[in-house]
Every structure is written in structure tokens, then in C-alpha cells.
Design a protein around this motif. Structure first.
Motif: not given
Length: 57
Positions: A1, A20, A24, A26, A40, A49-50, A52
Motif C-alpha cells: 500500500m 485507489i 492502485e 492512491t 483517477c 475506497r482503499r 484497510t
């Protein structure tokens, strides 16, 4: 990450809010709020949402 937003370099802790795309890329929530259509800016992909990451070993 990735540890920081690609736009503003704000730190993004593993359990913190981040977004993301499928590649990926970020981003922090503040930067995403300014992106056209919440897409993006690198690839035009949909931002989500990325997830966890568990801190278990």
C-alpha cells in the motif's frame, strides 16, 4: 500500500481513508473531492475506497 497521496503527498496510514483505482493509484479524500467525476487523473479509472489492512502478524 502506498504511504502517501500521489497529488499532495499527505501521509495515508494503513487504516486511514484513501482512494485507489484499478492500477492502485492512491489519493487522499481531499484531493479526490476535486477530481472531475471522481475519476483517477492518471488513467481515468473509477476510484474506490482503499481497503484497510489487518495489523495481525
Amino acid at each position: 500500500m502506498r504511504p502517501a497521496c500521489e497529488s499532495c503527498d499527505r501521509a495515508l496510514p494503513a487504516g486511514g481513508e484513501a482512494f485507489i483505482c484499478s492500477y492502485e493509484c492512491t489519493w487522499c479524500a481531499s484531493c479526490v473531492a476535486g477530481f472531475t467525476d471522481a475519476a483517477c487523473p492518471n488513467c481515468g479509472g473509477d476510484l474506490q475506497r482503499r481497503p484497510t489492512r489487518s495489523m495481525r502478524a
